[in-house]
Design an enzyme around this catalytic site. Structure first.
Site, short mmCIF file in Angstrom:
data_model
loop_
_atom_site.label_atom_id
_atom_site.label_comp_id
_atom_site.label_asym_id
_atom_site.label_seq_id
_atom_site.Cartn_x
_atom_site.Cartn_y
_atom_site.Cartn_z
N VAL A 91 0.84 -1.19 0.00
CA VAL A 91 0.00 0.00 0.00
C VAL A 91 0.88 1.24 0.00
O VAL A 91 1.83 1.35 0.79
CB VAL A 91 -0.94 0.03 1.22
CG1 VAL A 91 -1.83 1.27 1.19
CG2 VAL A 91 -1.79 -1.23 1.28
N ASP A 222 -13.20 -11.18 7.23
CA ASP A 222 -11.89 -10.98 7.86
C ASP A 222 -11.95 -9.75 8.76
O ASP A 222 -11.12 -8.84 8.67
CB ASP A 222 -10.79 -10.82 6.81
CG ASP A 222 -9.39 -11.06 7.40
OD1 ASP A 222 -9.30 -11.59 8.53
OD2 ASP A 222 -8.40 -10.72 6.72
#
Length: 380
Positions: A91, A222
């Site tokens: 990221v 998740d």
């Protein structure tokens, strides 16, 4: 890569290489080409460049006018420094069309290291994330800006200029949230803990976001503090839809160990059919983590956690100082029976009803407090 019977590719099984390694190989290749280039090979270089251009067009077409609604214009994207690394990619900070953004880069296999079938599976997993995310609009869900499935125009801006990315790189562009991950915030407050009011506020943000997702028939799968981000006002926003999927009408169509150990519901750990209630279980663990500012099952191994949660009904120990109103929400959410767990909209109502002005406690007045977070005031 493996596919389930319904054709859904499990994104949690994608093993992506480090972007740093990819860039290093890419730079080494460029340096080697420059070093081996001879003064009289101009014609050959031109032919090679033309061949490369043709190849690039075949692998990843340039920006099209008839793009899908979620596709970005790569020429408007500036990719900068790395802010996080994970199993699924890297990221970066970035700017898209003048807006501060976070850019999640994924690699589909450089230099022929993946088969066509594997790349097709990765495309399917990527499309799954985009298809889920681009339709969502809620203050407690990270805002999706756009994505691109491979482009010759992607570049990373460095101190030495810009580096062109391999055409098999794809990316997801979302709003940039300066507060970072909720998990990091909790770790910073591990010693002092958080004020009870802050605990309930954070839990409510997460509950409202999950309630919205479930109303859209989306199961995150998740849910954990690492996948929750904070904006500059400390509002929690749900992120990372890499393993999210639209809830199947038949629970038998949703099986497999998807998620993160410690947060996974017993039915998921056991490989049994599951539904959105697996998110409710994970939320219960998150509330405990927010209140305690600690890791669940910190002293147990993976195998010990799996066995104890499923067979011995193990759950994190709730401190005696935890107000019963909040402790009851935890217990209901992590019930072993999914049918007994509340829906997330009910959880929102339960949290909204908690009196944060007094707190209240679980310890009888005639008993002395015995845990470290026992004190009249919690937090700064």
């Amino acid at each position: 890569m493996k596919e389930n019977s319904d054709g859904f590719v499990r994104a949690d099984q994608i093993d992506l290489k480090s972007l740093d390694e990819q860039l290093e190989r890419h730079l080494n290749k460029v340096r080697a080409m420059d070093k081996n280039k001879k003064p009289d090979d101009g014609h050959l270089s031109s032919v090679a460049a033309a061949a490369t251009a043709d190849s690039t067009k075949t692998i990843a077409p340039t920006f099209r006018k008839d793009r899908q609604a979620w596709e970005i214009d790569p020429s408007k994207l500036i990719i900068k420094t790395v802010i996080a690394r994970g199993t699924f990619g890297t990221v970066h900070r970035g700017i898209y069309d003048g807006q501060d953004v976070a850019v999640k880069l994924l690699d589909w296999g450089e230099e022929g290291h993946r088969t066509e079938a594997e790349i097709a599976a990765l495309r399917a997993a990527f499309s799954q994330e985009v298809a889920v995310w681009h339709k969502l609009d809620h203050p407690n869900v990270t805002k999706f800006i756009g994505a691109t499935m491979g482009s010759a125009e992607l570049q990373i801006q460095t101190e030495n200029g810009q580096i062109g990315m391999p055409s098999n790189i794809c990316c997801v562009v979302v709003e940039y949230l300066p507060g970072g991950a909720l998990k990091s915030y909790l770790i910073k407050n591990r010693r002092r803990k958080l004020a009870f009011k802050v605990v309930v506020e954070l839990a409510l943000d997460l509950a409202r976001g999950l309630s919205y997702l479930h109303s859209q028939k989306i199961v995150h799968r998740d849910v954990k503090t690492e996948n929750m981000l904070l904006d500059k006002t400390r509002t929690v926003k749900i992120a990372d839809f890499g393993v999210a999927r639209v809830e199947a009408s038949n629970p038998n169509d949703m099986t497999g160990e998807t998620g993160t150990l410690g947060y996974m519901a017993p039915e998921v750990l056991n490989g049994n059919p599951y539904n959105r209630k697996c998110d409710v279980y994970s939320f219960g663990i998150c509330i405990w983590e927010i209140y305690c500012c600690d890791m669940p099952y910190a002293d147990l191994s993976f195998s010990e956690v799996t066995s104890a949660v499923v067979r011995q009904n193990l759950r994190p120990e709730i401190p005696r100082c935890c107000p019963s109103s909040l402790a009851n929400v935890m217990k209901r959410c992590w019930d072993a029976n999914p049918d007994k767990r509340p829906e997330m909209d009910e959880v929102v109502s339960m949290l909204e009803a908690i009196d944060i002005s007094k707190g209240g406690g679980m310890i009888p007045p005639d008993q002395q407090g015995g845990c470290l977070c026992f004190r009249k005031y919690r937090g700064p």
